[in-house]
Design an enzyme around this catalytic site. Structure first.
Site, mmCIF file in Angstrom:
data_model
loop_
_atom_site.group_PDB
_atom_site.id
_atom_site.type_symbol
_atom_site.label_atom_id
_atom_site.label_comp_id
_atom_site.label_asym_id
_atom_site.label_seq_id
_atom_site.Cartn_x
_atom_site.Cartn_y
_atom_site.Cartn_z
ATOM 1 N N THR A 170 61.642 44.371 65.592
ATOM 2 C CA THR A 170 60.552 45.247 66.014
ATOM 3 C C THR A 170 59.220 44.495 66.022
ATOM 4 O O THR A 170 58.428 44.603 66.965
ATOM 5 C CB THR A 170 60.478 46.488 65.104
ATOM 6 O OG1 THR A 170 61.781 47.028 64.970
ATOM 7 C CG2 THR A 170 59.552 47.542 65.693
ATOM 8 N N ASN A 201 58.102 46.144 56.619
ATOM 9 C CA ASN A 201 59.051 45.388 57.448
ATOM 10 C C ASN A 201 58.459 45.050 58.809
ATOM 11 O O ASN A 201 58.376 43.889 59.216
ATOM 12 C CB ASN A 201 60.330 46.214 57.616
ATOM 13 C CG ASN A 201 61.356 45.505 58.465
ATOM 14 O OD1 ASN A 201 61.438 44.282 58.438
ATOM 15 N ND2 ASN A 201 62.106 46.253 59.250
ATOM 16 N N LYS A 260 72.391 60.650 69.890
ATOM 17 C CA LYS A 260 71.639 60.744 68.632
ATOM 18 C C LYS A 260 72.381 61.716 67.725
ATOM 19 O O LYS A 260 72.925 62.715 68.183
ATOM 20 C CB LYS A 260 70.213 61.246 68.883
ATOM 21 C CG LYS A 260 69.295 61.235 67.664
ATOM 22 C CD LYS A 260 68.943 59.847 67.133
ATOM 23 C CE LYS A 260 67.920 59.142 67.961
ATOM 24 N NZ LYS A 260 67.369 57.903 67.325
ATOM 25 N N LYS A 273 65.212 55.177 76.967
ATOM 26 C CA LYS A 273 64.946 53.876 76.333
ATOM 27 C C LYS A 273 65.923 52.817 76.845
ATOM 28 O O LYS A 273 65.532 51.708 77.201
ATOM 29 C CB LYS A 273 65.115 53.989 74.810
ATOM 30 C CG LYS A 273 63.925 54.617 74.097
ATOM 31 C CD LYS A 273 63.932 54.182 72.639
ATOM 32 C CE LYS A 273 63.621 55.323 71.698
ATOM 33 N NZ LYS A 273 63.732 54.948 70.282
ATOM 34 N N LYS A 284 74.644 55.721 72.758
ATOM 35 C CA LYS A 284 74.097 54.832 71.722
ATOM 36 C C LYS A 284 72.905 55.503 71.098
ATOM 37 O O LYS A 284 72.020 55.981 71.828
ATOM 38 C CB LYS A 284 73.690 53.500 72.385
ATOM 39 C CG LYS A 284 73.132 52.449 71.447
ATOM 40 C CD LYS A 284 74.191 51.449 71.037
ATOM 41 C CE LYS A 284 73.791 50.700 69.760
ATOM 42 N NZ LYS A 284 73.779 51.572 68.567
#
Lengths: 290, 290, 290, 290, 290, 290
Positions: F187, F218, F103, F91, F67
């Protein structure tokens, strides 16, 4: 139901009756086993999206994979590809090759598309039906309006999706990408083989036979060439230039090899040296053997 | 093109224009992305072979797998399944579920087939199109003329071919084979939900509202039952028995649970205790809220 | 046919007769749908090759994928896995979960293999039958002689072959690799649930009930613990140490949590504080409710 | 373990010992790599369901796909197909073709089934094991009790499931469906090749050799014909008619081509012109070379 | 970027410029289409785990599957396999076979591994990249440091994962497992074919030509043998023994067949009968045609 | 090896040492399991072909599918995606979700491409590596330079190739195409959760806490909003407008909901009513809790 499909079904009717086959056989053959009608969205060069209709008719795979061309023509419709696929079953059966009848088409005038648009259309056609194509399932080929370039795009799209090479999924590819040698000449050769059988049957010596041929494109030119090789004199060839119909004539036979060479740079047959130009009425009235 | 397909396309036309969407959207939606027309040979009980025509129209899968029933009816044709699949896209979109529109059909009167013939037909339909079905591709369901038994055969054929269990490929299966609970009651529940919204909109207290319902089959009986649960009085129910049309009536509300129980053994609503029988003219003239 | 398989078939016979089902049902259920017998070559640590026999019986998948453990035991044979798979169909059916019966086994005493040999054997078993395993086909689990480690190797081999993650293909994996929480405690919990139902049936207050439990391994210890949670007094527990059979006893109930803690470092129950040691005859003669 | 399997294993034992191969080789070869035992439910013409047992033994695929027939016989059992599959590995190895040994069977007397029942049984067999069949995995063929028609059904079922043509999955198909030419004559030709090698070894001129042949069915008639082609005189042929055993005899050789023609319309060899009828004792006492 | 990759790209640059091809062609060819860099964990014989780096570069598959060896050498890195795969595209193109360039490698000194470790490494390599290998995708072969045994393990691992036989996925297998006859002799034969073309070009009669060959291993010995067959006299062969470099010489030609026979039991060429031993300076100064 | 990859490996080194894990673990984790380097040809709008380099690093899938995002940036190289994929494993492990680290990246400045070019590049990336992507294999997501639109093209290309819907193959899609709700706010919410934990640790009542936040894009705006919801006073927010850096300040807390509304039409925070503008030095010197 359109006339063309009715014709095809009537022929099956007649064949089944003549062969004394059961009604079941007629039922099994009168319609294709599977037909696709798909909508192919193409992003045109001006940015708009245009939808084209594509078809693939898979008539009968009892003896082998479906096989038949993909026609690109503005008049293609469902019934036409159905009828053509029925005839492909017959064609394969007559020559005894282990394929069944198939035929596809896209309702489009390919001459109105740019190369980019034609490529996207060709690829889009494959994307819609690829699960029922393959060298063990259904094997398309070029037909009216499509050509080796179109086949290349289609093979490439098919292989991209499958993730492996499968050049046998489509015939009529360019030679460097695995196309078969001799495909271009094949139809002309077939015509001449039939002509030779006919002469044999009527006991005519080929050396003394004469022929008149209508057209000097791919099929016509190779027909003439193979006639020449068989020592059959081609005395007249019908052609057209800028909308005008006519024929060229030479009593002791036209030099076909020279004419093919000439044709590469000059499309007007009239200008070929040493021939006489005649009108079409005279052409059709010629006293020739073939 | 048949009227039904023209209607569907006209509706898209109107919607696209009202929403001010680009012409591309109309082009993309006016025809299904893929349609199958297949011939399904079935060995009949008398030993002969009969060919049935089957269709599957896959309209648009932009937001999820195609979804829609399979209709078994003698009048099913290509244009009808196309139109119905367009409407399925709309239906799914309106309630916001991630499915696209699909619809299938077989041109057959299922009541003229034996169970064995119907099974072979159902399995044959799946055999012809299975590569474009799946719980991630296209998910059929029952429709006019088909039912949970037909769906069982279809799932079984699909799983036999795929070699794994995939019950999600078809909805409307029998409960023991993985069908969803509540499917039978669902339509009636939906009708009552709409009724309740309507009452709310006109500020009518459900406890004081009255309703008359036409029919007491699957949809009708559960509609009545959910109305009763919502405390809405069902004062009249129209039915028929041996060709006669009539309605039953009770001013202070019919006991629906009791009626459903009664119905299990007695098909004639007239014989239910404590009700009054009225004719259809009177039924349609009733002063009810729903 | 061995006794165990005859027993299983006799049970089906009785059930079919009692339920008045047709003879077809008995025919369908008396034998598994598919059984594998495979030879698994394992390179032993000493360099030689030894062949082990593996089995997988897939009894019936009418309501869902096959489900059942893989037994590693020197006496495993074809008939035993067949019988066990029949019972798995019944087990799944009784509790109403959508799985069918399956069972596998390898004829081996796992205690005689090194870890490396056991790993190669576990992986070899999967290699031979993987096409008929999967979270939608057949889902093994641990059984006598196999454990979470064996399941890890099997899942890993399966995923290596398939080229994707499919942890659902096998249950009973270690927790960090996707195993389910609570699996260890589950059997003990089930035993106590049945005990509670029994007490309810005989109208006995759990607070006043007493129990004696044979064994304090995985199943036994959690049975005791859940009895304690249910306020049922565990007065005696039978165990063994260095070949000797005995039981521990405490009239007002053994402190199970303390005993479980004690057990982590001391395998001899006799040494637990505050209990009395009794012989097995006395154990079986105890006047307890459970 | 049955005698037949013990025999096969003993032969491996002897071969391994004679060749001085390691014990590992015996271990690897003494049992098949994979064996299927499946239950095939067939709906009988009277509506009942009958379960048949099917087997497939895949002995060893080290040098190529498994290869071997499917036997339909009431005595077929697990051990028999295992033994036969071991012998197939040897047969393929001796003639050096890249296939491994396989063999299948169904416990059934095919003469007691209708054509419809036999078809459903044949298709059911394929449905149960298709994932481990294929022209690159395991390639069945006809054997005792099965024939080209049975193979057709099996290929058709296999291709229906796979969704592509794969005629190479089964050999022994009818010629029009892709069967190999010459399969009928092949055994007779083989017999004669061995006969010719024998004559060469004993330095006998074929032109002067005589032969007597038992049987004039498929194998016998082609054996006679190939002897005739090799200029070896066939002086006597044993046959039977209506339960009676006898032989026909002609000192200067029977005209085989004429006899094969005669046989098409007349099953009684006695009535063939120009021959003498002798009894079986005399037949076995004939002074012939072959 | 390493020198070797720069060299390969420079060659493409030159070729594209000389042929007057568009810049696009250079862009398309300067880098491989896909490169894998994988980590292969191997359980070493001492129980520890060691990670080896493996690579596979797939340069261009426009005309057919990728094709190229797998190099096992401690200096193999990403840029080297890239460069080598570019050259493979050229090699295939020059001889006109329908394959594209590929090349793989593992950074390892195979002589430091036990057979067991080498097997696990070979299998691990295949496990990491198998989805992009296949007889229609990418076809490895032996290269420096790998051999027929390594190829066997790789084919076996590939077929185990795929679940079917696919010997064409890798070339250079041992003959009994489907390797091609003649692979050993092929390079020597090619050398001699070039030699013969050269003699023809300079109008030298082979019967009068002389040759000196460096080396008498696999390539060298077959080069000598094919020269002998072509009637070209081999007057000197350079070799080495226990670190010493030298050549053997015979004015009227060395008997190659005898030397090959001799070599099977005796590695020291000096001891071959009837020859003269010369030093390398003299060898290089020989006045020979080839 | 670049610095970034060295850093990542050093971190593994430290972690392995601190946890006292075996050297094998370091060996297994220091490099990704599989890395792709691919060449993606894109037909540019001017008709030329440009090749872009793409990467995908798959670090470790022991606990679940790989992922990680796909970065579009001119500096992306092999070592960077390797390092980033290592960090993704960490992570996922820290928060305990069953995914491994992956990635990807493309070396490109996406702002220099037209939408058409970016679409063709995105689709080309998927075409090159799709066999090792999937919701059970490797699941990309947006990263620097890519966004929901890019993900849409990638999902569409993936599903076109696979022939079924698989929206789970890529996260970060637009909501109407199956994207997850709440991704935008996530986030900011995470930041505030950490802030709340911190306040709890220092025993500070949120109602009395104050915060200063840098940025109002954001992440910043949702951070402010969730602080407000948690009753934490946001007294200052740093921003920039036309190259100028500054902060807005309000002692008793800025009304975040109002500011977010204001921001929709006015990018200059200075113009928000009721606030004071302060310079950055003052901003950094503010006496706030967070």
């Amino acid at each position: 139901m359109s006339e063309v499909l009715k014709n095809a079904q009537t022929q099956i009717r007649i064949a089944v009756d003549k062969l004394g086959l059961s009604e079941d056989v007629y039922e099994l053959l009168k319609e294709p086993q599977r037909v696709f009608e798909v909508s192919i969205p193409v992003k045109m060069d001006d940015g708009s999206i245009k939808i084209f209709k594509g078809y693939r008719s898979q008539h009968n795979d009892a003896v082998g994979p479906y096989k038949g061309g993909i026609r690109l023509h503005p008049n293609v419709d469902l019934d036409e590809v159905k009828a053509l696929s029925i005839w492909m079953t017959f064609k394969c059966g007559i020559v005894g090759i282990p394929y069944g009848g198939g035929k596809g088409g896209i309702t489009v005038d390919p001459s109105e598309l740019s190369q980019g648009e034609l490529e996207r259309l060709s690829r889009g056609y494959i994307q819609k039906i690829h699960k029922y194509l393959g060298d063990r399932i259904d094997i398309p080929a070029p037909d009216v309006g499509s050509n080796a370039q179109v086949m290349s795009w289609m093979v490439d799209e098919f292989e991209k999706i499958k993730g492996h090479q499968e050049p046998g999924v489509i015939t009529g590819k360019p030679i460097p990408l695995g196309g078969s040698l001799g495909r271009t000449e094949a139809t002309g050769l077939g015509v001449v083989e039939i002509a030779k059988s006919y002469l044999k049957k009527i006991n005519k010596d080929p050396n003394e036979a004469t022929a008149a041929v209508q057209g000097f494109g791919n099929v016509g030119s190779f027909t003439c060439r193979f006639l020449e090789i068989a020592k059959i004199k081609v005395v007249s060839i019908a052609g057209h230039h800028k909308g005008e119909q006519f024929a060229i004539y030479k009593e002791d036979g036209i030099d076909i090899q020279a004419l093919m060479e000439f044709r590469k740079t000059n499309k007007n047959l009239k200008e070929f040296e040493g021939i006489e130009v005649i009108d079409m009425d005279k052409f059709w009235g010629l006293n020739v053997d073939l």
